[in-house]
Design an enzyme around this catalytic site. Structure first.
Site, PDB file in Angstrom:
ATOM      1  CD  GLU A  93      18.830  35.534  -3.846  1.00 37.52           C
ATOM      2  OE1 GLU A  93      18.780  34.417  -3.129  1.00 37.52           O
ATOM      3  OE2 GLU A  93      17.816  35.887  -4.807  1.00 37.52           O
ATOM      4  CB  CYS A 117       4.520  40.884   0.778  1.00 37.36           C
ATOM      5  SG  CYS A 117       4.523  42.596   0.454  1.00 37.36           S
ATOM      6  N   GLY A 160      13.982  43.746  -0.759  1.00 39.34           N
ATOM      7  CA  GLY A 160      13.891  44.924  -0.048  1.00 39.34           C
ATOM      8  C   GLY A 160      12.979  45.872  -0.759  1.00 39.34           C
ATOM      9  CD  GLU A 161       9.309  49.557  -0.349  1.00 34.42           C
ATOM     10  OE1 GLU A 161       8.500  48.865  -0.866  1.00 34.42           O
ATOM     11  OE2 GLU A 161       9.229  51.114  -0.658  1.00 34.42           O
ATOM     12  CB  SER A 190       9.051  48.144  -7.742  1.00 31.82           C
ATOM     13  OG  SER A 190       7.759  47.583  -7.197  1.00 31.82           O
ATOM     14  CB  SER A 213       3.780  46.500  -4.791  1.00 26.03           C
ATOM     15  OG  SER A 213       4.810  46.285  -5.498  1.00 26.03           O
ATOM     16  CG  LEU A 214      -3.393  48.793  -5.913  1.00 29.86           C
ATOM     17  CD1 LEU A 214      -2.990  49.747  -4.712  1.00 29.86           C
ATOM     18  CD2 LEU A 214      -4.138  49.522  -6.997  1.00 29.86           C
ATOM     19  CG  ASN A 289       6.861  34.592 -10.511  1.00 31.53           C
ATOM     20  OD1 ASN A 289       6.459  34.108 -11.430  1.00 31.53           O
ATOM     21  ND2 ASN A 289       7.154  35.855 -10.348  1.00 31.53           N
ATOM     22  CB  CYS A 332       8.788  39.286  -9.254  1.00 32.19           C
ATOM     23  SG  CYS A 332       9.181  40.449 -10.375  1.00 32.19           S
TER      24      CYS A 332
HETATM   25  N1  SAH Z   1       9.423  46.117  -2.061  1.00 30.90           N
HETATM   26  C1  SAH Z   1       9.152  46.480  -3.804  1.00 30.90           C
HETATM   27  C2  SAH Z   1       9.786  45.835  -4.589  1.00 30.90           C
HETATM   28  C3  SAH Z   1       9.268  44.330  -4.454  1.00 30.90           C
HETATM   29  S1  SAH Z   1       9.759  43.083  -5.738  1.00 30.90           S
HETATM   30  C4  SAH Z   1       7.784  46.224  -3.824  1.00 30.90           C
HETATM   31  O1  SAH Z   1       6.889  45.945  -3.092  1.00 30.90           O
HETATM   32  O2  SAH Z   1       7.222  46.890  -5.037  1.00 30.90           O
HETATM   33  C5  SAH Z   1       8.793  43.567  -7.091  1.00 30.90           C
HETATM   34  C6  SAH Z   1       7.555  43.064  -7.260  1.00 30.90           C
HETATM   35  O3  SAH Z   1       7.521  41.651  -7.124  1.00 30.90           O
HETATM   36  C7  SAH Z   1       6.379  43.805  -6.227  1.00 30.90           C
HETATM   37  O4  SAH Z   1       5.475  43.950  -6.994  1.00 30.90           O
HETATM   38  C8  SAH Z   1       6.229  42.280  -5.508  1.00 30.90           C
HETATM   39  O5  SAH Z   1       4.994  42.367  -4.844  1.00 30.90           O
HETATM   40  C9  SAH Z   1       6.254  41.333  -6.504  1.00 30.90           C
HETATM   41  N2  SAH Z   1       6.304  39.998  -6.130  1.00 30.90           N
HETATM   42  C10 SAH Z   1       6.602  39.635  -4.747  1.00 30.90           C
HETATM   43  N3  SAH Z   1       6.529  38.281  -4.407  1.00 30.90           N
HETATM   44  C11 SAH Z   1       6.240  37.596  -5.701  1.00 30.90           C
HETATM   45  C12 SAH Z   1       5.691  36.435  -6.240  1.00 30.90           C
HETATM   46  N4  SAH Z   1       5.822  35.367  -5.308  1.00 30.90           N
HETATM   47  N5  SAH Z   1       5.340  36.231  -7.236  1.00 30.90           N
HETATM   48  C13 SAH Z   1       5.102  37.461  -8.401  1.00 30.90           C
HETATM   49  N6  SAH Z   1       5.573  38.706  -7.849  1.00 30.90           N
HETATM   50  C14 SAH Z   1       5.936  38.800  -6.460  1.00 30.90           C
END
Ligand code: SAH
Length: 343
Positions: A93, A117, A160-161, A190, A213-214, A289, A332
């Site tokens: 996507e 996550c 992805g990461e 990110s 992403s903390l 979200n 996100c």
């Molecule tokens: N793997 C990377 C990119 C992920 S997507 C990372 O972990 O940063 C980008 C951001 O969206 C990340 O901070 C991720 O944690 C966040 N994210 C994931 N699921 C989400 C959700 N359901 N609602 C809001 N943000 C979310």
């Protein structure tokens, strides 16, 4: 090293020039090819009408490296989500997010995600493979073509990461910057943060925005939300982020998802502030979200504001990011390898 292998997309001007010469063509055709691939978004060699007809015909099936749009959903806020088919039939996507001044593309760096996550739809859908650099760049070209407008910003926040696909992501950044002429400062990587990888990334000294992403203010909570956090104590993660700032002289953005009653209480805001006091950083609060595979709630505006105020009182720079594309499941964390979707 000059590579003649693989798809044309992803090759530098030098490599393309070498490639055309190997095909018995003059060097200047390399520059033309470069322009057609990266500026005009050519999908096949046949459409490059400045090339001799006979040569074009001969090469009509040569792999350029473009995906096909399998499906497109337009959200009421004008965000567009694309399901793109790759060469091997897998689907990823990408999201295009327009504003008056910007067109941002949210790109995937892997097919699915192995990090899993607990609040993210991508991980729930499993993991297939890393993307190649050209497959990342292709997403940007596809959105550019569909919107008929130049892409100004790219965020690596799709599936992805990125740091698990290190080399391809670095190459994609180079291509976006040098070949597509998108400023490094308009690119955001990110990451969930992985041991050793942050320092390795810092040493490339890129001018990109680096977001971590903390999502939690202490180790116990973080491990509950992000399984891989078990291998990377929050203290070590933050030390590595400090080193990132020292090496690159650039601040770190911390992303912090707000999950009602889980990590959004005043005590969490205070704990987070204590970690970040004096840190050259910026906190991005992301109200959760909703995804169907998880049972979290998005906090109300008042709690979000309270959380933000506490950080501000502690002199931590902070903003709230309300994701766009919610209605198209394009926000996100809502992106998922859409085998599921297509069934
Ligand atoms: N793997 C990377 C990119 C992920 S997507 C990372 O972990 O940063 C980008 C951001 O969206 C990340 O901070 C991720 O944690 C966040 N994210 C994931 N699921 C989400 C959700 N359901 N609602 C809001 N943000 C979310």
């Amino acid at each position: 090293m000059i590579s003649t292998e693989g798809t044309l997309l992803g090759k530098s001007l030098e490599e393309l020039t070498y490639w055309v010469q190997q095909q018995g063509q003059p060097a200047y055709r390399g520059k033309q090819l470069h322009q057609w691939l990266y500026q005009k978004g050519a999908r096949s060699l046949e459409e490059i009408h400045v090339f001799p007809k006979v040569w074009r015909k001969k090469l009509s099936n040569y792999p350029v490296g473009r995906s096909t749009i399998n499906y497109r959903i337009i959200s009421p806020d004008a965000t567009r989500k694309y399901l793109l088919s790759l060469d091997d039939g897998l689907i990823i996507e990408a999201v295009g997010i327009p504003t008056t001044k910007r067109l941002t593309v949210c790109v995937s760096s892997q097919v699915g995600c192995p990090i899993a996550c607990d609040f993210c739809a991508t991980g729930k859908g499993g993991y297939d493979r890393n993307l190649k650099a050209h497959e990342i760049v292709d997403q940007v070209l596809t959105v550019q073509e569909d919107f008929q407008r130049r892409v100004s910003h790219v965020v690596f926040m799709g599936m992805g990461e990125p740091l698990l696909n290190f080399e391809a992501v670095i190459s994609a950044v180079r291509i976006l910057n040098q070949d597509m002429r998108i400023g490094q400062r308009s690119l955001t990587i990110s990451t969930v943060g992985l041991p050793q990888k942050i320092i390795r990334f810092a040493n490339y000294n890129l001018q990109v925005t680096f977001a971590v992403s903390l999502h939690a203010s202490n180790q116990t909570l973080r491990e509950k939300l992000i399984p891989s956090a078990i291998h990377y104590p929050i203290k070590q993660l933050l030390e590595d982020c400090q080193k990132y700032v020292e090496i690159t002289k650039r601040r770190v953005t911390f992303e912090y998802i707000l999950l009602e009653g889980v990590n959004d209480l005043p005590e969490h805001a205070i704990e987070l502030s204590n970690h970040l006091r004096g840190f050259q950083s910026h906190v991005n609060l992301i109200p959760y979200n909703p995804i169907k595979e998880a049972n979290y709630q998005r906090p109300n505006q008042r709690n979000t504001q309270t959380f933000m105020k506490i950080l501000q009182q502690h002199k931590v720079t902070v903003s709230v990011r309300y994701s766009r594309g919610l209605k198209a499941n394009a926000a996100c964390g809502q992106l998922q390898s859409s085998r599921l979707f297509l069934n």
